[in-house]
Design a protein around this motif. Structure first.
Motif: not given
Length: 167
Positions: A139, A147, A105, A143
């Motif tokens: 983003l 995942t 992140l 993301t």
């Protein structure tokens, strides 16, 4: 053509940001758990610390505390959250997953900041344009990758294999 750097603080911030981008990307793509990973990782944390600290000396955009300073505070929290599990080795069964998650992140936030920094310098780009484009280009795909990686990290058999590679 607009200037990129306006002060010595800005130059130091730019150098640290570029180092963070290179080091953070290297840490994510290279094998984990070996000496090189640790050296690059601590170098990433050091360059991020310089970049985040110098961001509070830059006030050209808003002439006061602004949205990029808020982002720097959030990024500082993410960076610390990624390092605490490494330093404590707790919780015992999940410290590596916490470390991977927060450090991923952290690098992702860095790329969002890069895109936002480039876009904010374009004439006619409003705040919500910058937010929307940064989110859409970095983003969302980031993301999706996270995942995918996170599912693999959740497997009980997943342990990064230390690989001894020459520095």
């Amino acid at each position: 053509m607009p200037k990129v750097v306006y002060s010595n603080w800005g130059l130091l911030h730019l150098i640290a940001a570029l180092a963070s981008l290179v080091l953070g990307t290297a840490v994510l793509v290279l094998s984990k758990g070996n000496k090189r990973h640790k050296q690059l990782g601590y170098s990433y944390v050091g360059s991020m610390t310089v970049m985040l600290a110098t961001s509070f000396a830059i006030y050209r955009q808003f002439h006061s505390f602004g949205i990029f300073h808020v982002a720097a505070l959030l990024s500082s929290i993410t960076l610390c959250a990624g390092m605490v599990p490494v330093l404590r080795k707790k919780p015992t069964l999940s410290w590596q997953r916490l470390h991977y998650s927060f450090m991923y992140l952290s690098v992702l936030e860095l790329y969002v900041a890069l895109v936002a920094e480039v876009l904010v310098r374009r004439p006619g780009m409003g705040f919500w344009d910058v937010v929307s484009l940064s989110t859409a280009t970095v983003l969302l795909p980031g993301t999706a990758l996270f995942t995918r990686f996170y599912k693999r990290w959740q497997e009980p058999s997943y342990r990064p294999q230390p690989k001894l590679a020459p520095l």
